[in-house]
Each structure stands twice: as C-alpha cells, then as structure tokens.
Design an enzyme around this catalytic site. Structure first.
Site, short mmCIF file in Angstrom:
data_model
loop_
_atom_site.label_atom_id
_atom_site.label_comp_id
_atom_site.label_asym_id
_atom_site.label_seq_id
_atom_site.Cartn_x
_atom_site.Cartn_y
_atom_site.Cartn_z
N HIS A 53 -5.16 -3.12 -12.66
CA HIS A 53 -5.54 -1.72 -12.96
C HIS A 53 -4.62 -1.11 -14.00
O HIS A 53 -4.55 0.11 -14.16
CB HIS A 53 -5.53 -0.88 -11.68
CG HIS A 53 -6.61 -1.24 -10.72
ND1 HIS A 53 -6.61 -0.85 -9.41
CD2 HIS A 53 -7.73 -1.99 -10.88
CE1 HIS A 53 -7.68 -1.33 -8.81
NE2 HIS A 53 -8.38 -2.03 -9.68
N CYS A 107 -8.27 3.43 -30.78
CA CYS A 107 -7.99 2.12 -31.39
C CYS A 107 -7.10 1.29 -30.47
O CYS A 107 -6.84 1.68 -29.34
CB CYS A 107 -7.34 2.31 -32.76
SG CYS A 107 -5.60 2.81 -32.67
N CYS A 123 -2.15 9.18 -31.67
CA CYS A 123 -1.97 7.81 -32.17
C CYS A 123 -1.44 7.83 -33.60
O CYS A 123 -1.95 8.53 -34.47
CB CYS A 123 -3.31 7.07 -32.14
SG CYS A 123 -3.21 5.41 -32.83
N1 APR Z 1 2.37 -1.43 4.58
C1 APR Z 1 1.15 -2.03 4.44
N2 APR Z 1 0.00 -1.34 4.24
C2 APR Z 1 0.09 0.01 4.21
C3 APR Z 1 1.32 0.69 4.36
C4 APR Z 1 2.49 -0.09 4.55
N3 APR Z 1 3.69 0.48 4.68
N4 APR Z 1 1.08 2.04 4.27
C5 APR Z 1 -0.27 2.17 4.08
N5 APR Z 1 -0.86 0.95 4.04
C6 APR Z 1 -2.26 0.63 3.81
C7 APR Z 1 -3.24 1.69 4.29
O1 APR Z 1 -3.59 1.46 5.65
C8 APR Z 1 -4.43 1.46 3.37
O2 APR Z 1 -5.29 0.47 3.91
O3 APR Z 1 -2.44 0.56 2.42
C9 APR Z 1 -3.79 0.88 2.10
C10 APR Z 1 -3.75 1.81 0.89
O4 APR Z 1 -5.06 1.92 0.45
P1 APR Z 1 -5.45 2.83 -0.82
O5 APR Z 1 -4.74 4.09 -0.75
O6 APR Z 1 -6.94 2.84 -0.87
O7 APR Z 1 -4.83 2.02 -2.05
P2 APR Z 1 -5.45 0.77 -2.82
O8 APR Z 1 -6.21 -0.12 -1.91
O9 APR Z 1 -4.37 0.17 -3.60
O10 APR Z 1 -6.49 1.50 -3.84
C11 APR Z 1 -7.15 0.70 -4.75
O11 APR Z 1 -8.09 2.59 -5.88
O12 APR Z 1 -7.63 4.73 -6.35
C12 APR Z 1 -7.80 3.51 -6.91
O13 APR Z 1 -6.87 2.57 -8.87
C13 APR Z 1 -6.52 3.04 -7.60
O14 APR Z 1 -5.44 0.88 -7.49
C14 APR Z 1 -6.05 1.89 -6.73
C15 APR Z 1 -7.31 1.42 -6.07
#
Ligand code: APR
Length: 261
Positions: A106, A117, A159
């Site tokens: 990402h 560009c 840019c």
């Molecule tokens: N250890 C392990 N897991 C954890 C912890 C921890 N300490 N704390 C929270 N979590 C888990 C939560 O239970 C949840 O399932 O991490 C997850 C975080 O999920 P999201 O907030 O949805 O993040 P992510 O999955 O990385 O999102 C994906 O979505 O918003 C876009 O581009 C953004 O890269 C991101 C993508």
C-alpha cells in the site's frame, strides 16, 4: 523453510500507531472518503496533507516493537522469505527488515510523489534538508529564520518537473496496487508453496490478502497458516493455528519456535 508473512496495522498498534478499523481506529473517527481517495485530494489537498503529516510525525516518534523485530529475525533465518505489509509506516524497515525481502503493497508514507508525472522523493528526517532543492513549494512563506525547510512540512508541495501537486506515496481507496510490487509477490508465490504463512494484525479486508495467505486457494494451502490477531477475521476459518494474542507477545515466541525447529 519457505515463509510468507502478511502484516497489517495491528502489528504497529503496540508502537502507538492507530489501526484503521480496530478500537480508536482511524476510520472509526475519520471519513476515508475525505482523506484517502484521489477525489479527496483533488477536493482539499491541504486537508489530506495535514493528515498525512500528522501521521508521519507520529511514526517518526514511534519505535519498532517486538513483533517487527521477530519478523526481521525470521527473515534472516528462513531460506526463502517474503514479508508483504499493508503498513505504510517504516517500522518493519527500522526493525532491520531487508528491503529486498519486504513488499509495502500500500506504499510508503515517507515517499512524496507527483500526482501527475513519475517524479518522486523520499522524505526521511535526514532528507528534509536535501529535499529543499528538489521541489518548488506552492504558497511557500519563509519561516522566521528564512529557511525553507519548514514549508516542506506545511505547504502543498508541487512537482519540480511538471508543477502538478505532489501527494503522499501511498495507495488510496479506488487506486491500483503498484505493479512492480504486485509482480514481486506473484514471483514469490510462483516460486513454490510455503511451509509457513503467518498473517498478523490485519482484518484481511482485501481479497488479495486472503488469496496470498491461501497462496491462491484453500486447496493450495500445503503448510501451516498461522493467524495472529486478538480478533476473528475472514481468514480465521482457513487457519491451521489461531493465536488470539497481541503480535508483540505472540510473534517472538512463534519465531523462536520456528528458528529452533
Ligand atoms: N496484535 C495483533 N493484531 C492486532 C493488535 C495487536 N496488538 N491490535 C489490533 N489488532 C488487529 C485487529 O483485531 C484488527 O483485526 O489488527 C487488525 C487491524 O485491522 P485494520 O485496522 O483493518 O488494519 P489493516 O487490516 O491493516 O487495514 C488494511 O485498509 O484502511 C486501509 O490502507 C489501509 O492498509 C490498510 C488496509
């Protein structure tokens, strides 16, 4: 051993970086359509830049945690290894993850790239001083000591090549994944089945994360699929091992076991 690790925001949570959908997550309080889409940037680039700068500063003030360090250790021990992270922070890299063993699918929040560009720069602390000569600054106002570097942190960079607005080097909703990075993931998966797949700290919201974790499909899953997450996700039902613990607690133990085995 051939190992694939997939991480999300939960892995950086214990470093003080908010997740997106977890408790106090960014998307619980903020509207992604106002901050993380190309349309939002076209509508209000200052609002978007202010948010990404606040996030950059929070990441600069953070330190990698034991989960980042454990994954970096595993990268050094495993014969074939790839980390695919959805995180745009630099905590995996600062924990010693070799760039050639990591895909930031990402993007990277410290990259600044042209919205039109291919011009791009990387904004590491040390680089703030270097960047000054690279890009012109819309609405620049000299700081007290006349030194421009503050503008990099406040104005909307333009840019140097085509004068279009520069934007954070991340993938926004509705945008394609970076082709080169995608190819690196595919090449690794084409290189053979993994004995171990670890998925840590992600809600596995995006289908490609599930596909990669299953190396294509459930039938393809040969080895172990270890999910590290205090909560259930769409991947939980495919996991061969569920670890409902924080990543910084669970991953050092899991990696030590793997290295010893
Ligand atoms: N250890 C392990 N897991 C954890 C912890 C921890 N300490 N704390 C929270 N979590 C888990 C939560 O239970 C949840 O399932 O991490 C997850 C975080 O999920 P999201 O907030 O949805 O993040 P992510 O999955 O990385 O999102 C994906 O979505 O918003 C876009 O581009 C953004 O890269 C991101 C993508």
């Amino acid at each position: 051993m051939r190992v694939l690790v997939l991480t999300g925001a939960g892995v950086s949570a214990e470093s003080g970086i908010p997740t997106f959908r977890g408790k106090d997550g960014y998307w619980r309080n903020l509207d992604p359509t106002r901050l993380a889409t190309p349309e939002a940037f076209a509508r209000d680039p200052q609002l978007v830049w202010d948010w990404y700068r606040e996030r950059r500063q929070r990441i600069r003030n953070a330190q990698p945690n034991a989960a980042h360090e454990a994954i970096a250790r595993l990268a050094h021990h495993a014969k074939d290894f790839l980390l695919v992270t959805q995180n745009v922070d630099d905590l995996h890299a600062r924990a010693g993850m070799p760039a050639q063993k990591m895909v930031q699918i990402h993007g990277d929040i410290f990259v600044t790239r042209c919205s039109r560009c291919d011009w791009r720069t990387e904004l590491r602390d040390a680089d703030i001083h270097n960047i000054r000569g690279h890009i012109g600054l819309a609405g620049a106002c000299p700081s007290a000591d006349g030194n421009e570097q503050e503008d990099v942190e406040h104005g909307i960079p333009t840019c140097r090549k085509c004068r279009a607005l520069m934007r954070p080097g991340v993938v926004w909703f509705g945008e394609q994944l970076p082709w080169n990075e995608l190819q690196r993931v595919e090449d690794f998966l084409d290189g053979g089945a993994c004995e171990v797949v670890i998925v840590a700290g992600t809600t596995a919201t995006f289908g490609y994360i599930i596909d990669w974790a299953l190396q294509g499909s459930p039938e393809c899953l040969r080895g172990e699929l270890i999910e590290v997450n205090p909560e259930e996700t769409p991947l939980s039902r495919f996991a061969t091992r569920l670890v409902r613990e924080p990543a910084a607690i669970a991953l050092p133990r899991i990696v030590n076991e793997m290295i010893r085995s």
